[in-house]
Design an enzyme around this catalytic site. Structure first.
Site, PDB file in Angstrom:
ATOM      1  N   LYS A 116      44.512  34.895  47.128  1.00 48.95           N
ATOM      2  CA  LYS A 116      44.554  36.148  46.064  1.00 48.95           C
ATOM      3  C   LYS A 116      43.976  37.058  46.854  1.00 48.95           C
ATOM      4  CE  LYS A 116      42.314  36.514  41.813  1.00 48.95           C
ATOM      5  NZ  LYS A 116      41.186  37.725  42.263  1.00 48.95           N
ATOM      6  N   GLU A 185      43.788  43.106  35.808  1.00 48.01           N
ATOM      7  CA  GLU A 185      42.434  43.085  35.225  1.00 48.01           C
ATOM      8  C   GLU A 185      41.842  44.300  34.545  1.00 48.01           C
ATOM      9  OE1 GLU A 185      39.172  41.370  37.705  1.00 48.01           O
ATOM     10  OE2 GLU A 185      37.568  41.701  36.004  1.00 48.01           O
TER      11      GLU A 185
END
Ligand code: KIV
Length: 271
Positions: A116, A185
């Protein structure tokens, strides 16, 4: 390393298409990964380990070797979940060749399923290079903890039309490179909902509302183990810091009181 068949990127895509939410948590060690594994579709070896395991102030001091060691530890405990390992700050964002070399090292040395990286439109060349090198990648947009110093703090995203439009464009451009999923996020609900509607890949939210097609939390947060700072988006499902405190307190009283070890914990000769 596990002998059973773990979930694949295709399985994650099928879960997403079925309309079921993806269940994701972070993991950093073998014993915790073993417990979380059967409950989760995806386990992330997050660079949040800098704070929750190593007591650092933020994720910027996390190294590639730390991520590889914890990636290996998690892989030893996993039989079911898809495992993603975070690329730490400084290991990918400034050079495509470096990103590919370091990401390949993480994949080869840990045996994880994907890496990621944090970044939006400014990182398109890196996303493309990883795709060209066939490195399965999860993208992380919205609030990016690795940008904490650059941005002067943890700043919520999608607070206005311009920010939202940029996030949607980033999500769509990144999707075209073939990423496995998109972590969103610290993003306001209205923006998250629009990003989720604009793509056809799993969206994994953390502080990004229930509109995402999966959720992730830092496991130490949701277990009540990391309690220095509990953000609004965290729900504590246990109070492990208190459990450990109580157990260590009792142990300490019993050692001082010569109650432990008792006969049950003592080796004796057979005859
Ligand atoms: O490092 C991490 O734990 C993460 C999650 C917050 C998504 O990136």
């Amino acid at each position: 390393m596990s002998q059973t068949k773990r979930l694949s990127a295709e399985d994650l895509q099928n879960i997403y298409r079925s309309g079921e939410n993806l269940v994701c948590l972070t993991a950093y060690t073998t014993p915790v990964a073993r417990v979380l594994d059967k409950h989760c579709d995806l386990l992330l070896v997050g660079d949040s380990l800098g704070m929750v395991v190593y007591g650092m102030e933020n994720t910027l001091g996390v190294t590639l070797d730390m991520m590889i060691n914890h990636g290996k530890a998690v892989m030893r405990g996993v039989e079911n979940a898809y495992v993603v390992v975070d690329m730490p700050y400084g290991s990918y964002e400034d050079c495509a060749d470096k990103a590919v070399k370091n990401a390949q090292r993480v994949m080869d040395e840990t045996g994880c399923d994907a890496i990621k990286i944090e970044g939006g439109l400014e990182l398109m060349a890196i996303y493309q290079a990883l795709a060209d090198a066939d490195i399965p990648t999860v993208a992380h947009i919205g609030l990016q903890p690795q940008s904490v110093v650059k941005e002067g703090g943890y700043k919520l995203k999608g607070r206005n039309d311009a920010e939202t439009a940029e996030l949607i464009q980033a999500a769509q451009e990144i999707e075209k490179t073939g990423v496995v999923a998109l972590v969103i996020e610290g993003t306001v609900e209205q923006a998250s909902r629009q990003i989720v509607a604009a793509v056809n890949i799993p969206t994994i939210g953390i502080g990004a509302s229930p509109s995402c097609t999966g959720q992730i939390l830092v496991s130490d947060d949701m277990l009540g183990l990391f309690v220095e700072h509990v953000p609004k988006f965290v729900k504590q499902y246990a109070q492990l810091a208190k459990v450990i405190d109580d157990a260590a307190g009792q142990y300490s009283r019993e050692v001082r009181g010569r109650i432990f070890p008792s006969d049950a914990h003592v080796y004796k000769r057979a005859s």
